[in-house]
Design a protein around this motif. Structure first.
Motif, mmCIF file in Angstrom:
data_model
loop_
_atom_site.group_PDB
_atom_site.id
_atom_site.type_symbol
_atom_site.label_atom_id
_atom_site.label_comp_id
_atom_site.label_asym_id
_atom_site.label_seq_id
_atom_site.Cartn_x
_atom_site.Cartn_y
_atom_site.Cartn_z
ATOM 1 N N LEU A 1 -0.797 9.868 -0.743
ATOM 2 C CA LEU A 1 -1.066 8.517 -0.863
ATOM 3 C C LEU A 1 -2.159 8.215 -1.507
ATOM 4 O O LEU A 1 -2.206 7.279 -2.651
ATOM 5 C CB LEU A 1 -1.132 7.487 0.379
ATOM 6 C CG LEU A 1 -1.552 6.252 0.584
ATOM 7 C CD1 LEU A 1 -0.175 5.567 -0.400
ATOM 8 C CD2 LEU A 1 -1.285 5.465 1.595
ATOM 9 N N SER B 1 1.028 -1.093 0.129
ATOM 10 C CA SER B 1 0.185 0.109 0.136
ATOM 11 C C SER B 1 1.102 1.330 0.365
ATOM 12 O O SER B 1 0.510 2.224 -0.846
ATOM 13 C CB SER B 1 -1.031 -0.088 1.154
ATOM 14 O OG SER B 1 -1.238 -1.160 1.335
ATOM 15 N N LYS B 2 2.062 1.104 0.807
ATOM 16 C CA LYS B 2 2.639 2.490 1.047
ATOM 17 C C LYS B 2 4.594 2.189 0.106
ATOM 18 O O LYS B 2 4.996 2.779 0.607
ATOM 19 C CB LYS B 2 3.048 2.824 2.384
ATOM 20 C CG LYS B 2 2.064 2.545 2.790
ATOM 21 C CD LYS B 2 2.662 3.340 4.525
ATOM 22 C CE LYS B 2 1.006 3.239 5.248
ATOM 23 N NZ LYS B 2 0.857 3.133 6.993
ATOM 24 N N THR C 1 -3.815 6.311 7.500
ATOM 25 C CA THR C 1 -3.596 4.836 8.603
ATOM 26 C C THR C 1 -4.603 5.146 9.692
ATOM 27 O O THR C 1 -5.709 5.839 9.717
ATOM 28 C CB THR C 1 -3.120 5.374 9.347
ATOM 29 O OG1 THR C 1 -3.473 6.232 10.369
ATOM 30 C CG2 THR C 1 -1.579 5.517 9.071
ATOM 31 N N GLU D 1 7.486 4.968 0.261
ATOM 32 C CA GLU D 1 9.113 4.414 1.644
ATOM 33 C C GLU D 1 10.070 3.609 1.184
ATOM 34 O O GLU D 1 11.020 4.398 2.345
ATOM 35 C CB GLU D 1 8.128 3.949 2.479
ATOM 36 C CG GLU D 1 6.931 4.372 3.729
ATOM 37 C CD GLU D 1 6.568 3.541 4.817
ATOM 38 O OE1 GLU D 1 7.064 2.192 4.891
ATOM 39 O OE2 GLU D 1 5.388 3.864 5.174
ATOM 40 N N CYS E 1 -6.482 11.561 1.819
ATOM 41 C CA CYS E 1 -5.425 10.728 2.920
ATOM 42 C C CYS E 1 -5.548 12.208 3.632
ATOM 43 O O CYS E 1 -5.633 12.946 3.305
ATOM 44 C CB CYS E 1 -4.070 10.020 2.007
ATOM 45 S SG CYS E 1 -3.138 10.528 1.391
#
Length: 527
Positions: free
Chosen positions: A440, A47-48, A398, A52, A435
């Motif tokens: 994201l 997802s990230k 989150t 990252e 988000c």
């Protein structure tokens, strides 16, 4: 047949034993990752991944091995990594089940290398500790004692030992003389569980401070299990350190770093390390975030030293890489480096930096690929659309942020679980995604547009823009499109965890030394 080669457990074990650079990525969400993973697996959820991975695996030639547990995420992650420019991407043969079947040890929880190392240090060094009841008796007797909380300040504010002062781990050797100037003062170091209490206490012991030092055995968990009361919302923090105290702390820290085998670099030596194309070199500033923003070395990333030792896998995800630490006081970098060296890292501290070297200001900006620019709408436009039928709003922040506050009617989802989320959403004429910042969401919007026929737009500026406009919010788990698997609920985070879960967590930590022995790839040592 897959377009990616397979790497076996035996091959990866050989790389770890030889200390060669390797990145083993678990691309599931954090909750399933915490249920079982190899010791040196780094969790970067699919997802990230794009936001990252460049910071955590900065060298595109790094051998990267990706796995899941049969969810079908690993192949997608490998494809994205190749598109991002990584040249040596493989899949773990058999995934997590293959690792287990080949005899590989599996660990639960998060930040396991650091936690296991802390247990090994206590086992080998016999780090002094006091039970919660003993510390409570000292406080009740108004003894000459100071309690130093080695966690982040926000964790300290959530719950703390009565009278405790916030001194995040890397600050302990620098600040202890200011907080306990009398050598007869008993110093107690605590965290929520065990690791930061043990490492913080052993830091002070290794540095040779004159005070008696002890860890609060089992931290705030032990305090609660003893039936004792914690404080909440406290603001006590360490103050400034006078120059004579700083100089003495710097001398102590340098001796510890030298004993641990920490390398020394000049500015030119750092440049040479960074120019070496065949090695990964991380550059971390281990001071506080406010100090970093006021002035830092160009190219450095802020990772306060206590958290770096606690969560090394989360920022340095290439095992076998080099780590360079920097500060402006000669204490925090050396103490943090001493621990990383004992954890098997090749680590150096930069010496001789003049004040003007800290020339860059502001917050750290993570390296990113090209950020998608899908169609966007303003907060005011979204407010109008939400008043009409047919608009479905998806929030990819989150789950903790979503539960705290979100736009009314927003459905929470995980980007890598869009197929499942869409099955649980109402029929839509249009989709809007958000988000916290919209970063994201911009990546998620492209994924969503490939799955639906309806228009997809991004909320410009994300939920932060909605909040800035003073528009209404709601809280709670009102519209979860998928289960909250993005974060593992740590038994030591709050005061509402069941006693059984707290005790089970402690029992697990006690067993980590034996697990390290069975795994055999760690290269940990204590000095």
């Amino acid at each position: 047949m897959s377009q990616f080669p397979l790497r076996t457990y035996a091959q990866l074990r050989a790389e770890l034993l030889a200390r060669r650079e390797t990145a083993l990525l678990d691309v599931r969400e954090e909750a399933p990752f915490a249920e079982a993973h190899p010791l040196f697996a780094a969790n970067i959820p699919l997802s990230k991944l794009e936001i990252e991975v460049y910071a955590r695996i900065p060298r595109l030639e790094t051998p990267v091995t990706v796995y899941d547990n049969g969810e079908g995420l690993a192949l997608l992650a490998a494809q994205r990594l190749r598109a991002l420019g990584y040249r040596d991407v493989a899949l773990l043969d058999g995934g997590l089940a293959g690792w287990r079947a080949a005899g590989g040890e599996l660990f639960i929880d998060v930040n396991v290398p650091s936690k296991a190392f802390g247990e090994l240090v206590e086992h080998e060094r016999h780090t002094p500790s006091l039970a919660a009841e003993e510390v409570q008796a000292l406080l009740d007797a108004k003894a000459d004692v100071v309690v130093l909380d080695a966690r982040r300040f926000d964790e300290y504010q959530t719950m703390s030992i009565p009278g405790g002062v916030s001194v995040p781990g890397a600050e302990l050797v620098l600040r202890v003389a200011q907080l306990a100037p009398n050598p007869s003062t008993q110093v107690i170091v605590n965290c929520a569980g065990r690791t930061r209490s043990l490492i913080g206490t052993q830091s002070l012991v290794n540095a040779g401070i004159p005070n008696q030092v002890a860890a609060l055995r089992n931290g705030t968990i032990g305090w609660l299990l003893a039936g004792q009361t914690l404080e909440h919302g406290q603001q006590r923090r360490h103050g400034a350190t006078e120059e004579p105290q700083r100089q003495q702390a710097a001398e102590r820290a340098r001796r510890v770093a030298d004993r641990a085998g920490v390398a020394r670099l000049s500015a030119s030596g750092l440049a040479a390390w960074q120019a070496a194309a065949e090695r990964t070199t991380y550059l971390f500033d281990v001071r506080g975030e406010d100090e970093y923003q006021a002035g830092h070395l160009p190219g450095s990333r802020p990772v306060p030293g206590g958290q770096l030792v606690q969560e090394t896998d989360h920022v340095a995800s290439v095992r076998g890489a080099r780590i360079v630490l920097v500060d402006d006081d000669g204490v925090r970098a050396n103490m943090s480096a001493s621990w990383l060296a004992q954890m098997g890292w090749e680590v150096a501290v930069v010496d001789g930096l003049a004040a003007e070297a800290f020339s860059e200001t502001g917050a750290w900006q993570p390296p990113l690929p090209a950020v998608p620019q899908p169609p966007s709408i303003s907060a005011a436009e979204l407010q109008g659309l939400l008043a009409q039928p047919g608009t479905v709003l998806l929030d990819f922040t989150t789950s903790a942020n979503y539960v705290k506050r979100h736009i009314p009617g927003a459905h929470w989802a995980i980007r890598a679980q869009l197929a499942q989320a869409l099955e649980n959403l109402p029929l839509a004429e249009r989709y809007v995604v958000t988000c916290g910042s919209s970063l994201l969401a911009r990546f998620a919007a492209l994924d969503l547009a490939q799955r639906v026929q309806q228009p997809v737009q991004v909320l410009e500026g994300g939920t932060a823009a909605w909040i800035a406009a003073g528009l209404p919010l709601e809280a709670g788990e009102s519209h979860l499109a998928v289960p909250r698997s993005d974060r593992y609920r740590r038994p030591y985070e709050g005061t509402d965890a069941p006693r059984e879960a707290m005790q089970a967590y402690l029992d697990w930590e006690f067993g980590l030394v034996a697990q390290l022995g069975r795994d055999g790839t760690h290269h940990f040592r204590s000095v």
